[in-house]
Design a protein around this motif. Structure first.
Motif, PDB file in Angstrom:
ATOM      1  N   ILE A 152      -2.216  -1.244  13.240  1.00 56.81           N
ATOM      2  CA  ILE A 152      -1.819   0.114  13.590  1.00 56.81           C
ATOM      3  C   ILE A 152      -0.681   0.069  14.607  1.00 56.81           C
ATOM      4  O   ILE A 152      -0.741  -0.650  15.596  1.00 56.81           O
ATOM      5  N   SER A 153       0.370   0.835  14.324  1.00 59.36           N
ATOM      6  CA  SER A 153       1.529   0.910  15.218  1.00 59.36           C
ATOM      7  C   SER A 153       1.490   2.252  15.946  1.00 59.36           C
ATOM      8  O   SER A 153       1.596   3.322  15.329  1.00 59.36           O
ATOM      9  N   GLN A 154       1.346   2.196  17.274  1.00 63.62           N
ATOM     10  CA  GLN A 154       1.251   3.418  18.069  1.00 63.62           C
ATOM     11  C   GLN A 154       2.659   3.957  18.329  1.00 63.62           C
ATOM     12  O   GLN A 154       3.299   3.613  19.311  1.00 63.62           O
ATOM     13  N   GLN A 155       3.097   4.804  17.426  1.00 63.46           N
ATOM     14  CA  GLN A 155       4.420   5.391  17.510  1.00 63.46           C
ATOM     15  C   GLN A 155       4.312   6.884  17.239  1.00 63.46           C
ATOM     16  O   GLN A 155       3.208   7.434  17.194  1.00 63.46           O
ATOM     17  N   GLU A 156       5.451   7.550  17.087  1.00 60.01           N
ATOM     18  CA  GLU A 156       5.422   8.981  16.819  1.00 60.01           C
ATOM     19  C   GLU A 156       4.655   9.256  15.529  1.00 60.01           C
ATOM     20  O   GLU A 156       4.806   8.538  14.541  1.00 60.01           O
ATOM     21  N   VAL A 157       3.813  10.285  15.567  1.00 57.58           N
ATOM     22  CA  VAL A 157       2.937  10.549  14.427  1.00 57.58           C
ATOM     23  C   VAL A 157       3.740  10.939  13.194  1.00 57.58           C
ATOM     24  O   VAL A 157       4.830  11.511  13.284  1.00 57.58           O
ATOM     25  N   SER A 158       3.188  10.616  12.034  1.00 59.17           N
ATOM     26  CA  SER A 158       3.789  10.967  10.749  1.00 59.17           C
ATOM     27  C   SER A 158       2.668  11.266   9.769  1.00 59.17           C
ATOM     28  O   SER A 158       1.492  10.951  10.025  1.00 59.17           O
ATOM     29  N   SER A 159       2.997  11.867   8.639  1.00 61.97           N
ATOM     30  CA  SER A 159       1.992  12.241   7.645  1.00 61.97           C
ATOM     31  C   SER A 159       1.297  10.997   7.092  1.00 61.97           C
ATOM     32  O   SER A 159       1.931   9.974   6.828  1.00 61.97           O
ATOM     33  N   ILE A 160      -0.007  11.101   6.899  1.00 58.71           N
ATOM     34  CA  ILE A 160      -0.807   9.988   6.386  1.00 58.71           C
ATOM     35  C   ILE A 160      -0.912  10.104   4.871  1.00 58.71           C
ATOM     36  O   ILE A 160      -1.332  11.136   4.345  1.00 58.71           O
ATOM     37  N   ASN A 161      -0.518   9.041   4.179  1.00 55.71           N
ATOM     38  CA  ASN A 161      -0.590   9.008   2.727  1.00 55.71           C
ATOM     39  C   ASN A 161      -1.420   7.805   2.287  1.00 55.71           C
ATOM     40  O   ASN A 161      -1.181   6.680   2.737  1.00 55.71           O
ATOM     41  N   LEU A 162      -2.398   8.050   1.419  1.00 53.29           N
ATOM     42  CA  LEU A 162      -3.314   7.000   0.975  1.00 53.29           C
ATOM     43  C   LEU A 162      -2.952   6.451  -0.396  1.00 53.29           C
ATOM     44  O   LEU A 162      -3.696   5.645  -0.947  1.00 53.29           O
ATOM     45  N   ALA A 163      -1.818   6.893  -0.949  1.00 50.17           N
ATOM     46  CA  ALA A 163      -1.439   6.461  -2.300  1.00 50.17           C
ATOM     47  C   ALA A 163      -0.221   5.556  -2.289  1.00 50.17           C
ATOM     48  O   ALA A 163       0.456   5.428  -3.309  1.00 50.17           O
ATOM     49  N   ASP A 164       0.080   4.953  -1.170  1.00 51.97           N
ATOM     50  CA  ASP A 164       1.187   4.006  -1.115  1.00 51.97           C
ATOM     51  C   ASP A 164       0.928   2.871  -2.110  1.00 51.97           C
ATOM     52  O   ASP A 164      -0.189   2.338  -2.177  1.00 51.97           O
ATOM     53  N   PRO A 165       1.929   2.489  -2.912  1.00 56.22           N
ATOM     54  CA  PRO A 165       1.702   1.420  -3.909  1.00 56.22           C
ATOM     55  C   PRO A 165       1.184   0.121  -3.301  1.00 56.22           C
ATOM     56  O   PRO A 165       0.458  -0.629  -3.971  1.00 56.22           O
ATOM     57  N   THR A 166       1.544  -0.160  -2.063  1.00 55.09           N
ATOM     58  CA  THR A 166       1.084  -1.405  -1.443  1.00 55.09           C
ATOM     59  C   THR A 166      -0.388  -1.365  -1.082  1.00 55.09           C
ATOM     60  O   THR A 166      -0.984  -2.395  -0.770  1.00 55.09           O
ATOM     61  N   ILE A 167      -1.003  -0.170  -1.115  1.00 55.55           N
ATOM     62  CA  ILE A 167      -2.411  -0.037  -0.748  1.00 55.55           C
ATOM     63  C   ILE A 167      -3.321  -0.301  -1.938  1.00 55.55           C
ATOM     64  O   ILE A 167      -4.456  -0.744  -1.780  1.00 55.55           O
ATOM     65  N   LYS A 168      -2.840  -0.068  -3.155  1.00 61.19           N
ATOM     66  CA  LYS A 168      -3.689  -0.135  -4.338  1.00 61.19           C
ATOM     67  C   LYS A 168      -4.252  -1.529  -4.577  1.00 61.19           C
ATOM     68  O   LYS A 168      -5.324  -1.678  -5.169  1.00 61.19           O
ATOM     69  N   ASN A 169      -3.518  -2.545  -4.149  1.00 57.75           N
ATOM     70  CA  ASN A 169      -3.975  -3.912  -4.382  1.00 57.75           C
ATOM     71  C   ASN A 169      -3.939  -4.721  -3.087  1.00 57.75           C
ATOM     72  O   ASN A 169      -3.122  -4.471  -2.209  1.00 57.75           O
ATOM     73  N   SER A 170      -4.834  -5.670  -3.012  1.00 56.77           N
ATOM     74  CA  SER A 170      -4.893  -6.585  -1.874  1.00 56.77           C
ATOM     75  C   SER A 170      -4.224  -7.901  -2.251  1.00 56.77           C
ATOM     76  O   SER A 170      -4.531  -8.487  -3.298  1.00 56.77           O
ATOM     77  N   LYS A 171      -3.298  -8.352  -1.411  1.00 59.99           N
ATOM     78  CA  LYS A 171      -2.590  -9.591  -1.715  1.00 59.99           C
ATOM     79  C   LYS A 171      -3.521 -10.797  -1.635  1.00 59.99           C
ATOM     80  O   LYS A 171      -4.408 -10.852  -0.796  1.00 59.99           O
ATOM     81  N   PRO A 172      -3.312 -11.788  -2.510  1.00 64.51           N
ATOM     82  CA  PRO A 172      -4.094 -13.021  -2.396  1.00 64.51           C
ATOM     83  C   PRO A 172      -3.587 -13.870  -1.237  1.00 64.51           C
ATOM     84  O   PRO A 172      -2.469 -13.689  -0.760  1.00 64.51           O
ATOM     85  N   SER A 173      -4.404 -14.794  -0.799  1.00 67.46           N
ATOM     86  CA  SER A 173      -3.981 -15.717   0.252  1.00 67.46           C
ATOM     87  C   SER A 173      -4.639 -17.073   0.022  1.00 67.46           C
ATOM     88  O   SER A 173      -5.750 -17.161  -0.520  1.00 67.46           O
ATOM     89  N   MET A 174      -3.926 -18.125   0.439  1.00 63.97           N
ATOM     90  CA  MET A 174      -4.429 -19.488   0.253  1.00 63.97           C
ATOM     91  C   MET A 174      -5.558 -19.790   1.233  1.00 63.97           C
ATOM     92  O   MET A 174      -5.571 -19.314   2.360  1.00 63.97           O
ATOM     93  N   THR A 175      -6.473 -20.602   0.785  1.00 60.57           N
ATOM     94  CA  THR A 175      -7.537 -21.088   1.650  1.00 60.57           C
ATOM     95  C   THR A 175      -7.035 -22.267   2.471  1.00 60.57           C
ATOM     96  O   THR A 175      -6.431 -23.200   1.932  1.00 60.57           O
ATOM     97  N   THR A 176      -7.280 -22.220   3.761  1.00 61.41           N
ATOM     98  CA  THR A 176      -6.934 -23.337   4.643  1.00 61.41           C
ATOM     99  C   THR A 176      -8.148 -23.876   5.387  1.00 61.41           C
ATOM    100  O   THR A 176      -8.098 -24.968   5.941  1.00 61.41           O
TER     101      THR A 176
END
Length: 433
Positions: A152-176
């Protein structure tokens, strides 16, 4: 006599105003987040018939008080009572009740507004809105490359949108990092477990690890690794070089069954053994993805006289995931959940606080706007404390409202009698001749 009639008229007017406020309070007894109002009266200017005088030794008389006739009553103030309303449980994750002071920030093309009614919802474009369609505003989530997380970035408020394309999927990550815990039976000669891990695009793989008791040593075990890794379908994938353990291929337990403290971690290397040219990652030619060297935590292994039960765990890394739902925390942070177990902070609902919240102006639809006496909104807001799945009810107290209604009714009746009696006195005066 005419003064008394005008005083009675002023009394009727202010009691009618108070009755209007009481009626509005009762009408909004079930309005979410409604704040009740009260009316206070004050007397108006009084006509002085005789001024005050002090005592005088010359006349031998004492002082006199002023003689004044009041000219009625006026409305002194109509105040908003900003006390906390009771809680109404709904179990809707987007219903928020603010604990303490503060207002949820909303807005549209006409500007910013503020509300205590936390009945939020999502529209067809993914915007978080209130009932009238105004968009809820808060702090956005920004990707931090250092921590590899959305924060969370504490900056000037803006409208909240839950349909951003980057939200629909979770990126994979390598196991370390992985972990082995559990027990290896001290009377056994061998034990086997399987390590699970993910590559750079989220494909799962497994690697067999065999423990064999060293000859002539009761507490020492040699470790043998599989020469290949397997994908989710069980197909073997050959590596350019067999996996190796950088710090030796054996572990030792103490006589009391605990692991020798000298070796609580194993460093598993893939590929050429150091992978320095590729940041510790090994390219898999069959998939075009990479796998990382693994740090295996074995500090939880024991060697007791019970059944062998080695529990392998993947400490990080995950496959790609799809969105399954949202949740809102008590701090207002909206978190997205994915079917791969991943969670991501999307945005944070914040509150606006004012120096004088009673100075806000009602704008209808449970909304308020700032005035010169309320203080201004700084555009950033602050983190609030919320009850989720709960709505704040109206703070109207019906017992007080009905009591005030009786008092107001009697006051109205008494002032009407002033007018009728003054009229009768005027009628007597006209009949003197």
């Amino acid at each position: 006599m005419m003064r008394s009639m005008f005083s009675g008229v002023s009394g009727l007017k202010v009691h009618q105003t108070k009755m209007d406020v009481i009626g509005n309070n009762i009408a909004n007894v079930n309005t979410v987040g409604y704040k009740s109002q009260r009316v206070t009266f004050s007397d108006v200017f009084s006509q002085t018939l005789q001024g005050a005088s002090s005592a005088s030794d010359d006349t031998g008389r004492g002082g006199l008080n002023p003689m004044q006739v009041g000219l009625g009553v006026k409305v002194s103030s109509i105040d908003m009572l900003m006390t906390q309303g009771a809680a109404q449980r709904t179990d809707n994750p987007f219903d928020l009740m603010i604990n303490g002071s503060g207002f949820i920030v909303v807005g549209d093309a006409t500007g910013q507004y503020f509300t205590r009614a936390g009945a939020l919802r999502q529209d067809d474009e993914g915007n978080l809105t209130i009932a009238n369609g105004m968009r809820v505003q808060g702090w956005p989530s920004v990707y931090n490359e250092k921590t590899n997380k959305y924060e969370i970035s504490q900056q000037e408020v803006s409208s909240i949108n839950l349909a951003d394309p980057t939200i629909k999927n979770s990126k994979p990550s390598m196991t370390t990092k992985t972990q082995l815990s559990g027990n290896i039976c001290n009377t056994a000669d061998a034990a086997t477990t399987t390590i699970r891990f993910y590559d750079s695009v989220g494909n799962p793989y497994t690697l067999d690890m065999h423990f064999k008791k060293a000859e002539g040593a009761q507490n020492q075990w040699n470790i043998e690794l599989g020469t290949t890794i397997k994908d989710s379908a069980g197909n073997e994938i050959k590596l350019a070089k067999a996996p190796t353990l950088a710090e030796g291929t054996s572990i030792t337990f103490t006589p009391n069954g605990s692991l020798d403290s000298d070796k609580g971690h194993l460093a598993l290397k893939f590929g050429d053994g150091n992978n320095s040219d590729n940041g510790g990652a090994t390219l898999l030619e069959t998939t075009g993805s990479t796998i990382s060297d693994l740090d295996i935590d074995i500090s939880g292994l024991t060697q007791y006289a019970v059944q062998t039960d080695i529990d392998p765990k993947t400490l990080n890394g995950n496959a790609a995931g799809t969105l399954t739902g949202y949740s809102v925390g008590s701090d207002g942070i909206i978190t997205a959940s994915y079917n791969n177990g991943d969670k991501r902070s999307i945005a944070q609902v914040v509150v606006a606080e004012f120096d004088n919240p009673e100075g806000l102006e009602k704008a209808g639809e449970n909304l308020y706007t700032t005035t010169t006496n309320s203080g201004d909104f700084d555009g950033v807001g602050k983190a609030g404390i919320f009850n989720t799945g709960v709505l704040e009810m109206s703070n109207v107290d019906l017992s007080s409202e009905f009591t005030d209604m009786i008092i107001t009714q009697r006051g109205f009746q008494a002032n009407s009698r002033i007018i009728s009696v003054s009229d009768e006195m005027l009628q007597e005066l006209t009949q003197l001749k």
